[in-house]
Design a protein around this motif. Sequence first.
Motif, PDB file in Angstrom:
ATOM      1  N   ASP A  55     -28.654  31.538  -9.394  1.00  0.00           N
ATOM      2  CA  ASP A  55     -28.043  32.334  -8.336  1.00  0.00           C
ATOM      3  C   ASP A  55     -27.311  33.501  -8.996  1.00  0.00           C
ATOM      4  N   PHE A  56     -27.968  34.675  -9.036  1.00  0.00           N
ATOM      5  CA  PHE A  56     -27.383  35.829  -9.698  1.00  0.00           C
ATOM      6  C   PHE A  56     -26.196  36.408  -8.952  1.00  0.00           C
ATOM      7  N   THR A  57     -25.918  35.961  -7.734  1.00  0.00           N
ATOM      8  CA  THR A  57     -24.726  36.430  -7.018  1.00  0.00           C
ATOM      9  C   THR A  57     -23.454  35.866  -7.663  1.00  0.00           C
ATOM     10  N   LYS A  58     -23.604  34.882  -8.536  1.00  0.00           N
ATOM     11  CA  LYS A  58     -22.451  34.277  -9.216  1.00  0.00           C
ATOM     12  C   LYS A  58     -22.338  34.778 -10.654  1.00  0.00           C
ATOM     13  N   CYS A  59     -23.029  35.861 -10.970  1.00  0.00           N
ATOM     14  CA  CYS A  59     -23.045  36.383 -12.334  1.00  0.00           C
ATOM     15  C   CYS A  59     -22.176  37.626 -12.461  1.00  0.00           C
ATOM     16  N   VAL A  60     -22.026  38.107 -13.691  1.00  0.00           N
ATOM     17  CA  VAL A  60     -21.192  39.276 -13.956  1.00  0.00           C
ATOM     18  C   VAL A  60     -22.033  40.432 -14.492  1.00  0.00           C
ATOM     19  N   LEU A  61     -21.533  41.640 -14.292  1.00  0.00           N
ATOM     20  CA  LEU A  61     -22.202  42.841 -14.779  1.00  0.00           C
ATOM     21  C   LEU A  61     -21.988  43.012 -16.274  1.00  0.00           C
TER      22      LEU A  61
END
Length: 63
Positions: A55-61
Amino acid sequence: MADELTTPKHCPGFEANKGLKVFSCKCPNCGHANEIFSDEFDKPRKCSNCGTQIDFTKCVLDV
């Protein structure tokens, strides 16, 4: 005199893609770092190491 051919300064599509951001996320299962470009953010992705859905919505830039 014939028109001279010119060599492009960038790859085709450069202008459309130069604003993309890279996101990095560790797999919740194996901890492997996975990357995704901002234009692929809404597509389902699996870890390239173990195949777990990420789930890339829980990742950081990445900066």
